[in-house]
Design an enzyme around this catalytic site. Structure first.
Site, PDB file in Angstrom:
ATOM      1  N   ASN A  53       6.433   0.566   0.758  1.00  0.00           N
ATOM      2  CA  ASN A  53       5.718   1.162  -0.375  1.00  0.00           C
ATOM      3  C   ASN A  53       4.242   1.354  -0.008  1.00  0.00           C
ATOM      4  O   ASN A  53       3.498   0.387   0.125  1.00  0.00           O
ATOM      5  CB  ASN A  53       5.869   0.232  -1.588  1.00  0.00           C
ATOM      6  CG  ASN A  53       5.006   0.655  -2.759  1.00  0.00           C
ATOM      7  OD1 ASN A  53       4.506   1.771  -2.814  1.00  0.00           O
ATOM      8  ND2 ASN A  53       4.817  -0.248  -3.700  1.00  0.00           N
ATOM      9  N   HIS A  76      -1.088 -10.521  -3.738  1.00  0.00           N
ATOM     10  CA  HIS A  76      -1.652  -9.240  -4.181  1.00  0.00           C
ATOM     11  C   HIS A  76      -1.106  -8.899  -5.554  1.00  0.00           C
ATOM     12  O   HIS A  76      -0.364  -9.679  -6.131  1.00  0.00           O
ATOM     13  CB  HIS A  76      -1.454  -8.112  -3.148  1.00  0.00           C
ATOM     14  CG  HIS A  76      -0.041  -7.663  -2.919  1.00  0.00           C
ATOM     15  ND1 HIS A  76       0.837  -8.315  -2.083  1.00  0.00           N
ATOM     16  CD2 HIS A  76       0.646  -6.597  -3.411  1.00  0.00           C
ATOM     17  CE1 HIS A  76       1.995  -7.678  -2.064  1.00  0.00           C
ATOM     18  NE2 HIS A  76       1.903  -6.632  -2.867  1.00  0.00           N
ATOM     19  N   HIS A  85      -1.408  -3.213   3.212  1.00  0.00           N
ATOM     20  CA  HIS A  85      -0.362  -2.808   2.261  1.00  0.00           C
ATOM     21  C   HIS A  85      -0.979  -2.491   0.899  1.00  0.00           C
ATOM     22  O   HIS A  85      -0.523  -1.606   0.180  1.00  0.00           O
ATOM     23  CB  HIS A  85       0.665  -3.942   2.140  1.00  0.00           C
ATOM     24  CG  HIS A  85       1.565  -3.814   0.954  1.00  0.00           C
ATOM     25  ND1 HIS A  85       2.637  -2.944   0.934  1.00  0.00           N
ATOM     26  CD2 HIS A  85       1.557  -4.441  -0.253  1.00  0.00           C
ATOM     27  CE1 HIS A  85       3.249  -3.046  -0.236  1.00  0.00           C
ATOM     28  NE2 HIS A  85       2.609  -3.937  -0.980  1.00  0.00           N
ATOM     29  N   HIS A 137       0.907  -6.581  -6.971  1.00  0.00           N
ATOM     30  CA  HIS A 137       2.195  -5.972  -7.306  1.00  0.00           C
ATOM     31  C   HIS A 137       3.125  -6.963  -8.008  1.00  0.00           C
ATOM     32  O   HIS A 137       3.005  -8.170  -7.840  1.00  0.00           O
ATOM     33  CB  HIS A 137       2.867  -5.414  -6.041  1.00  0.00           C
ATOM     34  CG  HIS A 137       2.154  -4.222  -5.469  1.00  0.00           C
ATOM     35  ND1 HIS A 137       2.278  -3.841  -4.149  1.00  0.00           N
ATOM     36  CD2 HIS A 137       1.298  -3.321  -6.037  1.00  0.00           C
ATOM     37  CE1 HIS A 137       1.544  -2.751  -3.926  1.00  0.00           C
ATOM     38  NE2 HIS A 137       0.940  -2.424  -5.050  1.00  0.00           N
ATOM     39  N   ASP A 165       6.191  -7.859  -7.542  1.00  0.00           N
ATOM     40  CA  ASP A 165       7.030  -8.777  -6.759  1.00  0.00           C
ATOM     41  C   ASP A 165       6.264 -10.060  -6.418  1.00  0.00           C
ATOM     42  O   ASP A 165       6.852 -11.046  -5.972  1.00  0.00           O
ATOM     43  CB  ASP A 165       7.592  -8.108  -5.489  1.00  0.00           C
ATOM     44  CG  ASP A 165       6.536  -7.491  -4.583  1.00  0.00           C
ATOM     45  OD1 ASP A 165       5.399  -7.268  -5.044  1.00  0.00           O
ATOM     46  OD2 ASP A 165       6.854  -7.210  -3.409  1.00  0.00           O
TER      47      ASP A 165
END
Length: 214
Positions: free
Chosen positions: A166, A76, A135, A78, A80
């Protein structure tokens, strides 16, 4: 330990979990990913938080494992997951993701994957699947059918998680039915690796569902 903030752990023959630790705003938070052998090369799933993290992983795959990374997948948008993309780009290693992930990464100002994935496809020894929003609106899960390892990324929570983490980009209403689709698509998952913290078994799916019910 490849660096003070990068380590790898063998999960099955030819399958390694990598763990990278953030600095800055996310200092001390670790993120998981995979490195999977594919013939004489390997595939990186999620890149670590930073270009330095991905460099440590690429060097290890080439010099220690002797299976240099030939391609990467990000699950995804993000940081990280995408933070190490510049290192891969610089070395001409294609980074694959869904179209939605590339658009969202670009909008967020995160590194953008260069190649596109379908919502369900085989990728070398891996099988990638978009179960629906959870998420994040774009979260993929990745299965290694030969070992029964499912990499759930941040779509799946670890056994000790007390919250869903988150939720800035989460779709909590859609998440339960997305988990159901994931269960149907990959019914043989034996070992599940969440996006953060420790791997477990199918009980991690139950735990994520229980957190959603709260």
């Amino acid at each position: 330990m490849l660096a003070k903030d990068v380590r790898v752990r063998r999960m099955a023959p030819g399958v390694w979990m990598h763990v990278t630790e953030a600095g800055g705003d996310w200092a001390g938070v670790t993120a998981n990913g995979l490195l999977v052998e594919d013939g004489d090369a390997s595939i990186l799933v999620d890149t670590g938080w930073t270009p330095k993290h991905s460099q440590a992983l690429l060097t290890w795959a080439r010099d220690t494992l002797h299976h240099p990374v030939r391609a990467a997948v990000v699950t995804h948008f993000h940081v990280d997951r995408t933070g190490g993309i510049p290192t891969l780009d610089a070395q001409g290693i294609p980074v694959h993701a869904r179209e939605d992930t590339a658009l969202r990464a670009s909008k967020q100002g995160n590194p953008v994957p260069s190649k596109r994935l379908a919502d369900a496809q085989d990728f070398g020894p891996l099988s990638v699947f978009f179960p629906g929003a959870g998420h994040s609106p774009d979260n993929l899960v990745v299965m290694h059918p030969a070992s029964g390892i499912l990499y759930g990324g941040c779509f799946i929570k670890d056994a000790h998680a007390k919250s869903l983490g988150n939720l800035e980009d989460a779709d909590v209403a859609a998440w339960p039915s997305s988990i159901q689709r994931e269960r149907e698509h990959f019914p043989n998952a034996r070992i599940i690796i969440p996006g953060h913290e420790q791997p477990g078994g199918p009980e991690l799916l139950d735990h994520t569902e229980a957190l959603l019910k709260r």
